[in-house]
Design an enzyme around this catalytic site. Structure first.
Site, mmCIF file in Angstrom:
data_model
loop_
_atom_site.group_PDB
_atom_site.id
_atom_site.type_symbol
_atom_site.label_atom_id
_atom_site.label_comp_id
_atom_site.label_asym_id
_atom_site.label_seq_id
_atom_site.Cartn_x
_atom_site.Cartn_y
_atom_site.Cartn_z
ATOM 1 N N ASN A 113 -5.361 -6.931 16.103
ATOM 2 C CA ASN A 113 -4.538 -7.998 16.667
ATOM 3 C C ASN A 113 -5.254 -9.349 16.548
ATOM 4 O OD1 ASN A 113 -2.405 -6.311 17.492
ATOM 5 N ND2 ASN A 113 -3.527 -5.759 19.354
ATOM 6 N N HIS A 119 1.437 1.167 18.070
ATOM 7 C CA HIS A 119 2.064 2.290 18.775
ATOM 8 C C HIS A 119 2.949 1.851 19.944
ATOM 9 C CE1 HIS A 119 -1.981 2.350 21.157
ATOM 10 N NE2 HIS A 119 -1.161 1.459 21.636
ATOM 11 N N HIS A 173 4.630 -6.619 19.247
ATOM 12 C CA HIS A 173 4.495 -6.767 20.690
ATOM 13 C C HIS A 173 5.677 -7.496 21.335
ATOM 14 C CE1 HIS A 173 -0.164 -6.177 20.428
ATOM 15 N NE2 HIS A 173 0.506 -5.030 20.388
#
Length: 467
Positions: free
Chosen positions: A158, A181, A217
């Protein structure tokens, strides 16, 4: 499986950049050891060579366990070029900087009342992390171009969107995708909903059909079904029922004692507002809106998730280091159990060992037609032998488009600012994030300068010219 394909699948080379990891690496080792269809060598490369050496011992011990289905060999590479040369696959899982830089990312904005549950994707913390990550990914992309141009590249680092975008910016022909995930957790919530609301037990998340769209996200499900059951109306009733209390499946892992858990109240609120299922953990989702859910620690508790402090991460790392000692000494064995990730399954699909559909981060080639071409989006994609085919998610709904597009353009400008060391573009991008909507320009400018200074060891000198 033909003989040629079988032979290739049993002699693979995986370059693991960040191979000293005490989390992702151990999970991948377990997944590989449990799969009899593939085998080969994993080259571990990490700037912390000692950590990679430890994982070499741990990985080879795991592979030698009687229950292992595949005997992988783990080696440590001296240089990035050594790790990459001849690699079939490249895994990138690095920490850009140290916990001290992360401490500035997450906690320095708190002096202005900006509270970040994670601080690694968007907001002030995500921006600064990107400033450190982009130069590293420039180097990685150029090395892949020079030493492993045909390799498939899986990124776990990230900020996901900016990191994958950097890889393609520096090497347009790269074959890279980003795995996360977070969507899996929301799919599991839908399975729990089927049990809770309809009494249907034993549903695996892979049995669902979900239309995935958005960015990492801040991913959304605009459609979801199980067999002939449309899950969207069911989720509306589910969200209404548990909106006030939150939903907890029970057990030890709940939002009060697990930093990564939540009661899904943010998801339920976003669904009631926008009519789509926000498909990430609440602590990530909360960072993409104005501070509706993060105005202060008490507000965070009201929405039933946690702020993940860097002190907690330091403590957790200490526990992982002690576990590494036990694994090295043989006092403890790494368990042979699935990690829950899909990286090795996608690897198999690209080899031709069974087609697969999963949500991944790729440049937009039209899978979300009302977002800019080339920006990195997260949708489903079909993995088949030798290629990845993004699956069209259709246009983002009109009410979601402004929310998502703002972050897309901020991420594009974040990359430009990082590549050009452009303080002016960097500052306007930094301040454009909705988390900073109540921060004055004067306070924001001081915060921006102080946060940049805290990253100095990891930033190009051009950021500080003219001081």
């Amino acid at each position: 499986m033909n003989k040629e394909l079988r032979a290739r699948a049993q002699d693979l080379t995986i370059a693991y950049i960040g191979g000293g990891s005490r989390g992702w690496a151990w999970g991948l080792m377990s997944d590989l050891a449990m799969d009899a269809d593939i085998c080969g060598t994993v080259r571990l490369y990490d700037i912390d060579r000692e950590a990679a050496e430890r994982n070499k011992v741990i990985g080879n011990a795991l592979s030698a366990q009687p229950g292992a289905c595949a005997r992988w060999r783990y080696d440590v590479s001296d240089t990035l070029s050594d790790a990459l040369t001849g690699a079939d696959f490249v895994v990138i899982s690095i920490l850009p900087g140290t916990f001290e830089e992360m401490r500035a990312d997450v906690h320095m904005p708190e002096r202005l009342g900006v509270w970040q549950p994670v601080g690694d994707t968007v907001g002030a913390g995500g921006f600064m992390r990107a400033m450190r990550a982009v130069p590293m990914f420039v180097q990685i992309a150029e090395a892949i171009r020079d030493f492993a141009p045909k390799a498939w590249v899986i990124n776990y680092t990230n900020p996901m969107s900016v990191c994958v975008r950097t890889l393609y910016r520096m090497f347009p022909q790269i074959r890279a995708f980003g795995c996360c995930h977070e969507v899996f957790g929301t799919q599991k919530l839908l399975c729990a909903m089927l049990k809770s609301e309809l009494g249907i037990e034993g549903v695996d998340r892979r049995d669902l059909y979900t239309t995935v769209t958005g960015i990492n996200h801040f991913t959304w499900l605009t459609g979801a079904s199980y067999k002939d059951i449309d899950l969207m109306p069911l989720f509306r009733r589910f969200a209404d029922r548990y909106f006030e209390t939150g939903y907890d499946e029970g057990g030890d892992h709940n939002w009060m004692n697990d930093h990564f858990a939540c009661a899904h109240r943010v998801k339920f609120d976003l669904f009631r507002r926008y009519g789509a299922i926000a498909a990430a953990g609440d602590r990530h989702l909360a960072e993409f809106t104005a501070p509706w859910y993060t105005r202060d620690p008490e507000t965070v508790r009201k929405w039933k998730f946690q702020l993940t402090s860097v002190d907690w991460r330091v403590k957790d790392l200490g526990e992982r280091l002690r576990r590494s000692d036990r694994l090295m000494s043989g006092e403890e064995w790494l368990s042979l159990k699935p990690s829950g990730e899909e990286g090795h399954l996608l690897l198999k699909a690209l080899l031709g060992l069974g087609d697969m559909v999963s949500n991944v981060n790729l440049p937009n080639v039209g899978q979300i037609p009302n977002l800019p071409m080339g920006c990195v989006v997260e949708t489903n994609a079909l993995f088949v032998r030798g290629r990845i085919e993004p699956i069209s998610a259709g246009p983002l709904p009109a009410n979601l488009l402004p929310l998502v597009a703002r972050h897309v353009y901020d991420q594009e400008n974040t990359l430009e600012a990082a590549l050009r060391c452009d303080r002016a573009l960097g500052f306007t991008t930094f301040m454009n994030d909705p988390q900073l909507c109540f921060v004055t320009p004067e306070d924001g400018e001081k915060l921006f300068a102080d946060m940049l200074e805290a990253q100095r060891a990891y930033l190009p000198k051009e950021w500080f010219e003219g001081e």
